[in-house]
Design a protein around this motif. Structure first.
Motif, PDB file in Angstrom:
ATOM      1  N   PRO A  37       0.826  -1.217   0.000  1.00 22.77           N
ATOM      2  CA  PRO A  37       0.000   0.000   0.000  1.00 22.77           C
ATOM      3  C   PRO A  37       0.854   1.258   0.000  1.00 22.77           C
ATOM      4  O   PRO A  37       2.024   1.246   0.401  1.00 22.77           O
ATOM      5  N   VAL A  38       0.245   2.348  -0.438  1.00 24.04           N
ATOM      6  CA  VAL A  38       0.962   3.614  -0.581  1.00 24.04           C
ATOM      7  C   VAL A  38       1.526   4.089   0.752  1.00 24.04           C
ATOM      8  O   VAL A  38       2.644   4.603   0.818  1.00 24.04           O
ATOM      9  N   LYS A  39       0.765   3.924   1.813  1.00 20.17           N
ATOM     10  CA  LYS A  39       1.217   4.405   3.123  1.00 20.17           C
ATOM     11  C   LYS A  39       2.539   3.740   3.517  1.00 20.17           C
ATOM     12  O   LYS A  39       3.436   4.389   4.069  1.00 20.17           O
ATOM     13  N   SER A  40       2.686   2.441   3.221  1.00 24.59           N
ATOM     14  CA  SER A  40       3.935   1.742   3.518  1.00 24.59           C
ATOM     15  C   SER A  40       5.070   2.257   2.644  1.00 24.59           C
ATOM     16  O   SER A  40       6.196   2.452   3.108  1.00 24.59           O
ATOM     17  N   LEU A  41       4.772   2.502   1.371  1.00 28.91           N
ATOM     18  CA  LEU A  41       5.804   2.990   0.458  1.00 28.91           C
ATOM     19  C   LEU A  41       6.305   4.367   0.869  1.00 28.91           C
ATOM     20  O   LEU A  41       7.487   4.676   0.700  1.00 28.91           O
ATOM     21  N   MET A  42       5.430   5.181   1.423  1.00 29.44           N
ATOM     22  CA  MET A  42       5.847   6.496   1.885  1.00 29.44           C
ATOM     23  C   MET A  42       6.838   6.371   3.045  1.00 29.44           C
ATOM     24  O   MET A  42       7.713   7.223   3.231  1.00 29.44           O
ATOM     25  N   ARG A  43       6.721   5.315   3.825  1.00 38.48           N
ATOM     26  CA  ARG A  43       7.689   5.062   4.904  1.00 38.48           C
ATOM     27  C   ARG A  43       8.996   4.498   4.339  1.00 38.48           C
ATOM     28  O   ARG A  43      10.086   4.892   4.753  1.00 38.48           O
ATOM     29  N   PHE A  44       8.875   3.576   3.368  1.00 36.24           N
ATOM     30  CA  PHE A  44      10.053   2.890   2.845  1.00 36.24           C
ATOM     31  C   PHE A  44      10.940   3.768   1.985  1.00 36.24           C
ATOM     32  O   PHE A  44      12.079   3.415   1.705  1.00 36.24           O
ATOM     33  N   ARG A  45      10.450   4.922   1.545  1.00 34.95           N
ATOM     34  CA  ARG A  45      11.300   5.833   0.770  1.00 34.95           C
ATOM     35  C   ARG A  45      12.459   6.334   1.615  1.00 34.95           C
ATOM     36  O   ARG A  45      13.467   6.821   1.077  1.00 34.95           O
ATOM     37  N   CYS A  46      12.352   6.198   2.955  1.00 35.69           N
ATOM     38  CA  CYS A  46      13.416   6.657   3.850  1.00 35.69           C
ATOM     39  C   CYS A  46      14.454   5.564   4.121  1.00 35.69           C
ATOM     40  O   CYS A  46      15.438   5.813   4.836  1.00 35.69           O
ATOM     41  N   VAL A  47      14.260   4.377   3.582  1.00 34.33           N
ATOM     42  CA  VAL A  47      15.188   3.272   3.859  1.00 34.33           C
ATOM     43  C   VAL A  47      16.559   3.574   3.282  1.00 34.33           C
ATOM     44  O   VAL A  47      17.582   3.434   3.963  1.00 34.33           O
ATOM     45  N   CYS A  48      16.595   3.985   2.012  1.00 25.04           N
ATOM     46  CA  CYS A  48      17.868   4.293   1.377  1.00 25.04           C
ATOM     47  C   CYS A  48      17.603   5.097   0.105  1.00 25.04           C
ATOM     48  O   CYS A  48      16.469   5.162  -0.382  1.00 25.04           O
ATOM     49  N   LYS A  49      18.648   5.695  -0.451  1.00 21.66           N
ATOM     50  CA  LYS A  49      18.490   6.528  -1.645  1.00 21.66           C
ATOM     51  C   LYS A  49      17.997   5.748  -2.857  1.00 21.66           C
ATOM     52  O   LYS A  49      17.152   6.244  -3.608  1.00 21.66           O
ATOM     53  N   PRO A  50      18.493   4.514  -3.098  1.00 19.18           N
ATOM     54  CA  PRO A  50      17.976   3.764  -4.256  1.00 19.18           C
ATOM     55  C   PRO A  50      16.479   3.497  -4.151  1.00 19.18           C
ATOM     56  O   PRO A  50      15.756   3.612  -5.143  1.00 19.18           O
ATOM     57  N   TRP A  51      16.008   3.146  -2.959  1.00 20.41           N
ATOM     58  CA  TRP A  51      14.579   2.899  -2.803  1.00 20.41           C
ATOM     59  C   TRP A  51      13.790   4.188  -3.031  1.00 20.41           C
ATOM     60  O   TRP A  51      12.744   4.190  -3.668  1.00 20.41           O
ATOM     61  N   ARG A  52      14.292   5.281  -2.492  1.00 29.25           N
ATOM     62  CA  ARG A  52      13.606   6.564  -2.680  1.00 29.25           C
ATOM     63  C   ARG A  52      13.516   6.902  -4.172  1.00 29.25           C
ATOM     64  O   ARG A  52      12.499   7.420  -4.640  1.00 29.25           O
ATOM     65  N   ALA A  53      14.584   6.589  -4.898  1.00 25.66           N
ATOM     66  CA  ALA A  53      14.625   6.916  -6.325  1.00 25.66           C
ATOM     67  C   ALA A  53      13.609   6.119  -7.116  1.00 25.66           C
ATOM     68  O   ALA A  53      12.837   6.682  -7.901  1.00 25.66           O
ATOM     69  N   PHE A  54      13.553   4.786  -6.908  1.00 24.82           N
ATOM     70  CA  PHE A  54      12.627   4.039  -7.768  1.00 24.82           C
ATOM     71  C   PHE A  54      11.190   4.070  -7.265  1.00 24.82           C
ATOM     72  O   PHE A  54      10.263   3.838  -8.035  1.00 24.82           O
ATOM     73  N   ILE A  55      10.966   4.406  -5.977  1.00 22.06           N
ATOM     74  CA  ILE A  55       9.584   4.574  -5.516  1.00 22.06           C
ATOM     75  C   ILE A  55       8.964   5.813  -6.152  1.00 22.06           C
ATOM     76  O   ILE A  55       7.751   5.871  -6.369  1.00 22.06           O
ATOM     77  N   SER A  56       9.801   6.802  -6.483  1.00 22.56           N
ATOM     78  CA  SER A  56       9.292   8.010  -7.140  1.00 22.56           C
ATOM     79  C   SER A  56       9.400   7.940  -8.658  1.00 22.56           C
ATOM     80  O   SER A  56       8.984   8.875  -9.351  1.00 22.56           O
ATOM     81  N   ASP A  57       9.927   6.848  -9.185  1.00 22.08           N
ATOM     82  CA  ASP A  57      10.070   6.692 -10.634  1.00 22.08           C
ATOM     83  C   ASP A  57       8.707   6.494 -11.295  1.00 22.08           C
ATOM     84  O   ASP A  57       7.876   5.731 -10.800  1.00 22.08           O
ATOM     85  N   PRO A  58       8.430   7.182 -12.416  1.00 25.06           N
ATOM     86  CA  PRO A  58       7.121   7.063 -13.079  1.00 25.06           C
ATOM     87  C   PRO A  58       6.729   5.626 -13.425  1.00 25.06           C
ATOM     88  O   PRO A  58       5.558   5.254 -13.310  1.00 25.06           O
ATOM     89  N   CYS A  59       7.696   4.822 -13.850  1.00 26.57           N
ATOM     90  CA  CYS A  59       7.384   3.423 -14.197  1.00 26.57           C
ATOM     91  C   CYS A  59       6.918   2.648 -12.968  1.00 26.57           C
ATOM     92  O   CYS A  59       5.972   1.856 -13.027  1.00 26.57           O
ATOM     93  N   PHE A  60       7.586   2.877 -11.829  1.00 26.86           N
ATOM     94  CA  PHE A  60       7.176   2.196 -10.602  1.00 26.86           C
ATOM     95  C   PHE A  60       5.802   2.680 -10.149  1.00 26.86           C
ATOM     96  O   PHE A  60       4.963   1.882  -9.719  1.00 26.86           O
ATOM     97  N   VAL A  61       5.558   3.988 -10.246  1.00 23.57           N
ATOM     98  CA  VAL A  61       4.264   4.543  -9.839  1.00 23.57           C
ATOM     99  C   VAL A  61       3.140   3.915 -10.664  1.00 23.57           C
ATOM    100  O   VAL A  61       2.098   3.538 -10.132  1.00 23.57           O
TER     101      VAL A  61
END
Length: 395
Positions: A37-61
């Motif tokens: 779910p989105v709420k979990s992904l908003m937390r996981f963007r803080c895990v590391c820079k690579p995760w933050r990058a692909f969680i905000s990537d248009p293809c992943f979205v």
């Protein structure tokens, strides 16, 4: 929640350092995260820079959005956004399934812009369109991103108060043929309608001066790639017998749809165009009709009847559906209704018990001895879609 803990265990050691990132292929990590779910992904963007990058990537979205859409939306996935004017407070309520077991844990979600008299125009794919002062704003309450759109050409000289000579209407929706989000603004003067269309992709407005003349007002309801309004015989009437729809892809009006009975409001319920009709008598009743098959007039079906148990002054009968608004039907068949007198009550009506019960009272901090609070609401689903680009979130 168990899945979320497993992902965090996979990603971190006790010291917060990535542990297994080199052992798992990136595509597998992406597939796992895209199903959360989105709420979990908003937390996981803080895990590391690579995760933050692909969680905000248009293809992943897009991938996460398609998985969530394929899964379907239940009461646990849907949120209710409400606005109470004149002070324009914005509230973000909990999931619809939590309404069944009050007391509610209400989260107030105010946008970064602070203007009074903000209005909810509509919602689509997690984006909410607001009309604030002299402009439209697209806002994702989950990510906090917002986009203040440029004013339509000739806004100040053409946006007059609704009267017998001028009716204003608007709407917000998604054009799947071009993967574009659009805001519609319409003005009817005398026997001429002007339609203005904002495209998020182009970032600009387009004006149509010689459109079909329609007598509609208020916010359009989105379904099947079109916005829908009730058409009235004249600005003096409070009900209509025809639904007008505007095709977002072709940017033109479709063929009108006729109603079996005069209606006072059109809305989307369970992915079907529905209308609300006020039935006079003692007591007053509100009936909900649903078009079970889109575009097929013979498929109109009466699905629910609600009694009005709020005392209404005889000279305010035209305001009944402003004071009492059916908002949605939950999975268990109960109906969420707003009741706006001195305060705004959110209530659930149980058709089996034929009874209402309050689930929350919205504090308005205003004195409404003269009039009634203006209550607006929209149902939305949390997504990562950006109001700036229509794809990846800027998080």
């Amino acid at each position: 929640m168990a899945d979320c803990r497993s992902v965090l265990k996979l990603a971190r050691t006790d010291h917060g350092v990535l542990k297994h990132d080199h052992e798992l292929p990136k595509d597998i990590v992406v597939e796992v995260l895209a199903r959360l779910p989105v709420k979990s992904l908003m937390r996981f963007r803080c895990v590391c820079k690579p995760w933050r990058a692909f969680i905000s990537d248009p293809c992943f979205v897009r991938k996460q959005f398609s998985y969530a859409a394929a899964k379907g939306s239940g009461d646990s996935d849907i949120r209710l956004m409400v606005s109470v004017n004149p002070h324009g407070s914005i509230y973000c309520l909990v999931a619809l399934n939590d309404l069944k077991a009050p007391p509610l844990d209400i989260t107030v979600r105010c946008p970064p812009f602070r203007f009074k008299r903000s209005r909810i125009v509509g919602s689509c794919n997690g984006l909410i369109c607001l009309h604030v002062k002299y402009q439209f704003i697209l806002w994702n309450p989950c990510t906090g991103d917002y986009n203040a759109l440029p004013q339509p050409p000739g806004y100040h000289c053409s946006c007059l108060p609704s009267s017998q000579h001028c009716l204003c209407f608007q709407g917000f929706g998604y054009d799947s043929t071009t993967d574009d989000y659009k805001v519609i603004r319409g003005i009817r003067r005398f026997v001429k309608s002007i339609i203005q269309v904002f495209s998020l992709k182009s970032g600009s407005w387009k004006t149509y001066n010689n459109m079909k003349n329609v007598c509609v007002r208020g916010d359009g309801c989105l379904l099947a790639g079109a916005l829908h309004w009730l058409e009235f015989r004249s600005p003096y009437y409070s009900d209509g017998s025809t639904i007008v729809s505007f095709d977002l892809a072709k940017e033109e009006f479709r063929e009108d749809m006729s109603l079996m009975y005069p209606a006072s409001r059109v809305l989307t319920i369970r992915n079907c165009i529905s209308v609300i009709s006020l039935q006079s008598g003692s007591p007053l009743w509100v009936k909900i009709f649903m078009m079970k098959e889109y575009g097929v007039e013979e498929s109109w079906t009466e699905v629910l009847t609600l009694p009005i148990d709020t005392p209404i002054r005889r000279n305010r009968l035209d305001d009944v559906l402003t004071l009492m608004k059916p908002l949605c039907i939950l999975e268990n068949g109960q109906v969420l209704v707003s009741n706006a007198l001195k305060q705004v009550h959110l209530r659930l009506y149980d058709p089996k018990e034929k009874a209402y019960r309050d689930v929350h009272v919205l504090e308005t901090n205003e004195d409404f001895d003269i009039g009634y609070p203006n209550f607006e609401a929209t149902i939305y689903r949390e997504t990562l879609i950006s109001p700036l680009t229509g794809c990846g979130a800027h998080i």
